[in-house]
Scaffold this motif. Sequence first.
Motif, PDB file in Angstrom:
ATOM      1  N   ARG A   1      48.480  32.423  40.329  1.00  0.00           N
ATOM      2  CA  ARG A   1      47.307  32.991  39.672  1.00  0.00           C
ATOM      3  C   ARG A   1      47.116  34.456  40.118  1.00  0.00           C
ATOM      4  O   ARG A   1      46.804  35.326  39.307  1.00  0.00           O
ATOM      5  CB  ARG A   1      46.096  32.134  40.029  1.00  0.00           C
ATOM      6  CG  ARG A   1      44.759  32.730  39.795  1.00  0.00           C
ATOM      7  CD  ARG A   1      44.282  32.504  38.387  1.00  0.00           C
ATOM      8  NE  ARG A   1      43.121  33.355  38.143  1.00  0.00           N
ATOM      9  CZ  ARG A   1      42.583  33.543  36.953  1.00  0.00           C
ATOM     10  NH1 ARG A   1      43.079  32.925  35.905  1.00  0.00           N
ATOM     11  NH2 ARG A   1      41.559  34.318  36.805  1.00  0.00           N
TER      12      ARG A   1
ATOM     13  N   GLY B   1      38.656  44.104  42.804  1.00  0.00           N
ATOM     14  CA  GLY B   1      39.975  43.535  43.037  1.00  0.00           C
ATOM     15  C   GLY B   1      41.035  44.529  42.603  1.00  0.00           C
ATOM     16  O   GLY B   1      40.728  45.572  42.026  1.00  0.00           O
ATOM     17  N   ARG B   2      42.292  44.193  42.867  1.00  0.00           N
ATOM     18  CA  ARG B   2      43.326  45.166  42.562  1.00  0.00           C
ATOM     19  C   ARG B   2      43.372  45.484  41.075  1.00  0.00           C
ATOM     20  O   ARG B   2      43.764  46.567  40.668  1.00  0.00           O
ATOM     21  CB  ARG B   2      44.667  44.627  43.011  1.00  0.00           C
ATOM     22  CG  ARG B   2      45.646  45.728  42.891  1.00  0.00           C
ATOM     23  CD  ARG B   2      46.636  45.662  43.956  1.00  0.00           C
ATOM     24  NE  ARG B   2      47.868  45.242  43.338  1.00  0.00           N
ATOM     25  CZ  ARG B   2      48.952  45.020  44.014  1.00  0.00           C
ATOM     26  NH1 ARG B   2      48.913  45.086  45.316  1.00  0.00           N
ATOM     27  NH2 ARG B   2      50.032  44.680  43.405  1.00  0.00           N
ATOM     28  N   THR B   3      42.977  44.506  40.250  1.00  0.00           N
ATOM     29  CA  THR B   3      42.950  44.788  38.821  1.00  0.00           C
ATOM     30  C   THR B   3      41.517  44.845  38.321  1.00  0.00           C
ATOM     31  O   THR B   3      41.247  44.618  37.159  1.00  0.00           O
ATOM     32  CB  THR B   3      43.721  43.698  38.054  1.00  0.00           C
ATOM     33  OG1 THR B   3      43.273  42.439  38.558  1.00  0.00           O
ATOM     34  CG2 THR B   3      45.200  43.841  38.267  1.00  0.00           C
ATOM     35  N   GLY B   4      40.601  45.118  39.240  1.00  0.00           N
ATOM     36  CA  GLY B   4      39.188  45.106  38.889  1.00  0.00           C
ATOM     37  C   GLY B   4      38.771  46.297  38.048  1.00  0.00           C
ATOM     38  O   GLY B   4      39.526  47.256  37.872  1.00  0.00           O
TER      39      GLY B   4
ATOM     40  N   PRO C   1      45.711  51.436  42.870  1.00  0.00           N
ATOM     41  CA  PRO C   1      45.004  50.180  43.175  1.00  0.00           C
ATOM     42  C   PRO C   1      45.505  49.615  44.495  1.00  0.00           C
ATOM     43  O   PRO C   1      46.678  49.715  44.812  1.00  0.00           O
ATOM     44  CB  PRO C   1      45.416  49.243  42.031  1.00  0.00           C
ATOM     45  CG  PRO C   1      46.083  50.087  41.027  1.00  0.00           C
ATOM     46  CD  PRO C   1      46.567  51.313  41.701  1.00  0.00           C
TER      47      PRO C   1
ATOM     48  N   ALA D   1      49.453  36.605  38.392  1.00  0.00           N
ATOM     49  CA  ALA D   1      49.092  36.740  36.982  1.00  0.00           C
ATOM     50  C   ALA D   1      48.019  37.795  36.786  1.00  0.00           C
ATOM     51  O   ALA D   1      48.080  38.603  35.865  1.00  0.00           O
ATOM     52  CB  ALA D   1      48.624  35.402  36.428  1.00  0.00           C
ATOM     53  N   THR D   2      47.016  37.820  37.655  1.00  0.00           N
ATOM     54  CA  THR D   2      45.962  38.816  37.495  1.00  0.00           C
ATOM     55  C   THR D   2      46.363  40.155  38.090  1.00  0.00           C
ATOM     56  O   THR D   2      45.686  41.142  37.884  1.00  0.00           O
ATOM     57  CB  THR D   2      44.655  38.366  38.179  1.00  0.00           C
ATOM     58  OG1 THR D   2      44.939  38.115  39.543  1.00  0.00           O
ATOM     59  CG2 THR D   2      44.098  37.118  37.544  1.00  0.00           C
ATOM     60  N   GLY D   3      47.450  40.168  38.868  1.00  0.00           N
ATOM     61  CA  GLY D   3      47.873  41.407  39.498  1.00  0.00           C
ATOM     62  C   GLY D   3      47.243  41.630  40.857  1.00  0.00           C
ATOM     63  O   GLY D   3      47.465  42.650  41.482  1.00  0.00           O
ATOM     64  N   GLU D   4      46.441  40.666  41.317  1.00  0.00           N
ATOM     65  CA  GLU D   4      45.858  40.815  42.652  1.00  0.00           C
ATOM     66  C   GLU D   4      46.961  40.859  43.703  1.00  0.00           C
ATOM     67  O   GLU D   4      46.806  41.448  44.758  1.00  0.00           O
ATOM     68  CB  GLU D   4      44.891  39.662  42.955  1.00  0.00           C
ATOM     69  CG  GLU D   4      43.593  39.696  42.180  1.00  0.00           C
ATOM     70  CD  GLU D   4      42.793  40.969  42.411  1.00  0.00           C
ATOM     71  OE1 GLU D   4      42.658  41.387  43.572  1.00  0.00           O
ATOM     72  OE2 GLU D   4      42.316  41.547  41.420  1.00  0.00           O
TER      73      GLU D   4
ATOM     74  N   LYS E   1      54.165  50.603  39.923  1.00  0.00           N
ATOM     75  CA  LYS E   1      54.540  51.047  41.253  1.00  0.00           C
ATOM     76  C   LYS E   1      55.993  51.508  41.305  1.00  0.00           C
ATOM     77  O   LYS E   1      56.445  52.010  42.329  1.00  0.00           O
ATOM     78  CB  LYS E   1      54.342  49.910  42.273  1.00  0.00           C
ATOM     79  CG  LYS E   1      52.927  49.375  42.303  1.00  0.00           C
ATOM     80  CD  LYS E   1      52.597  48.789  43.639  1.00  0.00           C
ATOM     81  CE  LYS E   1      51.607  49.689  44.344  1.00  0.00           C
ATOM     82  NZ  LYS E   1      51.291  49.330  45.692  1.00  0.00           N
TER      83      LYS E   1
ATOM     84  N   VAL F   1      35.335  40.457  43.189  1.00  0.00           N
ATOM     85  CA  VAL F   1      36.758  40.503  42.846  1.00  0.00           C
ATOM     86  C   VAL F   1      36.941  41.133  41.474  1.00  0.00           C
ATOM     87  O   VAL F   1      37.818  41.975  41.269  1.00  0.00           O
ATOM     88  CB  VAL F   1      37.372  39.090  42.881  1.00  0.00           C
ATOM     89  CG1 VAL F   1      38.798  39.134  42.375  1.00  0.00           C
ATOM     90  CG2 VAL F   1      37.326  38.522  44.273  1.00  0.00           C
TER      91      VAL F   1
ATOM     92  N   GLY G   1      38.823  37.421  34.770  1.00  0.00           N
ATOM     93  CA  GLY G   1      39.741  37.944  35.777  1.00  0.00           C
ATOM     94  C   GLY G   1      40.831  38.798  35.138  1.00  0.00           C
ATOM     95  O   GLY G   1      41.336  39.727  35.748  1.00  0.00           O
ATOM     96  N   ARG G   2      41.225  38.470  33.907  1.00  0.00           N
ATOM     97  CA  ARG G   2      42.262  39.246  33.245  1.00  0.00           C
ATOM     98  C   ARG G   2      41.720  40.009  32.043  1.00  0.00           C
ATOM     99  O   ARG G   2      42.454  40.426  31.166  1.00  0.00           O
ATOM    100  CB  ARG G   2      43.409  38.326  32.819  1.00  0.00           C
ATOM    101  CG  ARG G   2      44.192  37.808  34.022  1.00  0.00           C
ATOM    102  CD  ARG G   2      45.519  37.228  33.620  1.00  0.00           C
ATOM    103  NE  ARG G   2      45.395  36.019  32.827  1.00  0.00           N
ATOM    104  CZ  ARG G   2      45.702  35.956  31.539  1.00  0.00           C
ATOM    105  NH1 ARG G   2      46.137  36.999  30.910  1.00  0.00           N
ATOM    106  NH2 ARG G   2      45.554  34.816  30.905  1.00  0.00           N
TER     107      ARG G   2
END
Lengths: 341, 730
Positions: free
Chosen positions: A213, B279-282, B296, A216-219, A143, B275, B484-485
């Motif tokens: 968390r 999800g944003r990193t989906g 994203p 970490a996942t970028g959510e 970003k 998710v 998830g990752r």
Amino acid sequence: MNTRPFFGLAIAAATVVFAVPASAQGQLSLYCSVQEEWCRPMAAEFERQTGIKVNMTRKSSGETYAQVKAERQNPRGDVWWGGTGDPHLQAAEEGLTVEYKSPMLKDLYDWAVRQAELSKFRTVGIYSGALGYSFNTRTLAQKGLPEPKCWRDLTNPAYRGEVQVADPNSSGTSYTMLATFVQMFGEEQAFDFMKLLHRNINQYTRSGAAPARSAATGESLIGITFLHDAVTQVLAGAPVKIVAPCEGTGYEIGSMSIIKGTRNLANAKKFYDWALTPATQALGEKANSFQIPSNKNSKVPDAAPKMQDITLIQYDFQRFGGSAERERLLQRWGKEVRSGS
Amino acid sequence: MRRLVGFWFFLAAVAFFFLPWQLQEEGFFAFEWLASYPDERTASGFFYAISDRPWLWVVLLPVLAGGGALFFDRADPRFGRKLIWAGVLGIAYTLLQGFAIGLQGLGWSSLVAVFGEIDVQQFGFGWGATLILSAFLVWISLGVAALGHFRGDAFVSGGVVVSSALIIAFVFYPIATMLFGAVTDEEGHLALDLFVRRLLADDIWSVACLTGGTRCGVMFNTILMGTLTGFLSTMMGLGFALVVVRTQMPYRKLMRALTILPIITPPFVISLAIVVLFGRTGIVTWFLEYAFGIPPARWIYGLPGVLISQLLSQIPVAFLVMIGVVEGISPSLEEASQTLGASRWQTFRTVTWPLLRPGLAAAFLLGFVESLADFGNPLVLGGNFDVLSTKIFFAIVGAQHDPGRAAMLAILLLSLTLGAFWIQMRWLGKQSYVTVTGKGDSGLAAELPSTLRRILYWTTIPWAVFTLITYAIVIVGGFVHDIGRFDMTFTWRHYLDAFRIEQIDRGLFFSGSAWDSLSTTVQVSAISAPLTAALGLLVAYLLARQRFAGQRTFEFMTMLSFAIPGTVVGVSYILAFNIPPLEMTGTGLILVICFVFRNMPVGVRAGMAALAQIDKSLDEASLTLGARTGQTVWRVVMPLLRPAIVATLVFSFVHAMTAVSAVIFLTSARHNMATAYIVGRVEAGEFALAIAYSSVLILVMALAIVLIQLVVGKRQLGRRGQQVAAFGGH
């Protein structure tokens, strides 16, 4: 009617299911307020060593406090282990927990003992850790956003919808944040600051460590948590960077209390003493929790955030662990910050 | 009958003099109290009466009065009247003293004025009190039968009286307590101003999002989500049904098989897959960015995510409803329309569509009500999109712990679902939708208009593929490090975390974190399923085979619990059963009772449908040959009802294993349920563990279904080939 051959099978299956042997050593209901990953080995290890059947529930510290209070006429829990110190102190003040001077007290650091003295020995420190935040380096680069370094940076409009933190009503972590801001900035400025911050929050989670968390996942780009929660994610290989904010920050003293009216007082005391031993405190590191343990003989995890590198404020546990003050601040937060969107 | 009266007199006496009067700490079905009997906690009613609770002596009066009925002959009306009076007064007094004198001594200020303060703590009813209450109930039903009601049949009157009493205690009483809780403050005083403030709170009714504000109230959100879910799932369900019944699409049979998936999946597991995908990193998000440069975003957290996950679980249900309706439409009507010159599109619009209305209404209602009650998905994907069910949950479990507010919100939720039922009845009206008649019906179904067919293909096939992908993710997620990752290294770790068994010197040690909740879940499901079937089929028998005054009211009572969302049941149960005398929270018993009364209506419906097929002359033959009603039910009716029994057992077992909304309020450290545990893991982001656990649950359910079918067996009709065993669904 002819006899059915499968009837025996059903009875056999039923026997297997229902033959949960009642433990001769009795039981212990444990309310656990650290990460589930750490709660599990605590329960299993105690059960393995003593034969006492442990019934464990994990809930955030604010929620556990509410539960203990709701059950005060008819308590169902025995020990409340872990979670930030403020709700423990509040419970002590309200007489929801009982006094116990563990023989282990002499081996503890001063800050852990002070926590006990503050509560008239109704609670005790079991670990400590500093507050801060972590951000996802990959998302930040994508970003093209500036790297945050201070608390004030988080209100930058560029981070709109990018910051995650828990709800201070349910999470002790988030209440520590609230109390920290009030102590650093003064109450009025602190609330103005949190109103600004609110615009950048994408979600208030239930559990204090969940934002780490998400980062970490970028959510979420940024997650406000205790630093040790973020360390867990770094060690798991997540692309996050940990920030100890430049203005200084508050910290928690994770605590443990025995619930008043427990039906298993002897077992509760046994657990209490056991939880303060170096061997038990070492379980945290194995379960990827990197707080600083309260026993002087416990090994500090190598990955634990170095306290000397962090500017810590003089956190006033007496005031912010007080019942009336905590309720007042939470109510004000709910009214002015959360629903004042 | 006199023998029964005497037997229960004996039981009541034993209960009063010897059995522990109060609830024991270990729970109703634990017998640790035998070790310390009799002491202060385990004493019988008699011991309490002679020490510090003289009011318990009064309980003995109706017991003696009931026994006194034995001095009269059965035909003497005084026999029946005496029993009824003894029972009614006995129940009334026992409950009265239990409610009046609780944990804080005498709780009612008006009584304090008369009797003065009483400084005795009374806990919940235990074995002694429960048995005496049962004796009173049995006496009432015997007395009613002795006076000639229910044609003098003690079995029927017993069935009606006992099941009504149970329904009043476990459906009506909790709801009433909840209504009461909404208008009182924390101390239990009437506080109407508080009620008004709770009712008019801005976060409930605000519609600020329509006028440019950031957020709407929880009512608006809930209705929006429920309506969208109901509407879209109905449309998609209809689409799938038309594709399967009215087109020649290959693999359409497979779609039918797919519908079983959501029924045996713990509902919120789907939101995990969402998710991972959006999800944003989906995966999808990543692809969109890679292919089209779409940045994203977190759009999935909120209404879109919740809606998608609700649809994934509701569309198959809507499909099951719609396929029955579509298949039932007689093609001859459509043929007639075409013969009269209507185009295919006109026929569809004017003949087929109106006939679909009852099915559409039913499917919409299911989608609406289920999505309102559901709470796993909004919890995981809701973000800051609050709905009633999650608000209720936080008002009870959250740090603000405000049961009054939870009760208020639960009432709103209840009125929404009841309102939906009412609108459905109005919309369908009194028109006739009969199409299956005895007349010859050999027509062929009209083909669908080709535009419609193309639309259907373009919507249903992608959705079916999407469903398959989500389930694939669920399966894979349990076996890789961290989906998830995208850490896709194969591992057994999550299964070991949950289900590890170690060998230590004391024997096997179940150190996996899921064992406790799994064993509770299986036990509770296994105990509640047969109870549900027994109660449901008994009620079905009474409704279908007997005629008695007040039957319509009785039927309405038994069906009511179906219209109450699980979340509301959960809240009402903790409000009602947290305090003496009916003190059950924190026990396994409350979970069992909750499931029995949630699932009973399904047993009633299944039983009534099955009984409608069985000729009444079979029962009559048995009765004429001298069997009593109970014997007839056991030896003649039950064996013929096996398909209904299997359906009810399977339904209630599966539902007990997958239900979240009610049980999440009722679990405790000692009795945790699998679904409640999984919700916690999901929330903490431990997706893999949640997924691993869910897949084991699915396996357990599959095993249980097979076991139930083997044990109950199939019914044998004449020399006809084996009947297909029924299978339960929503």
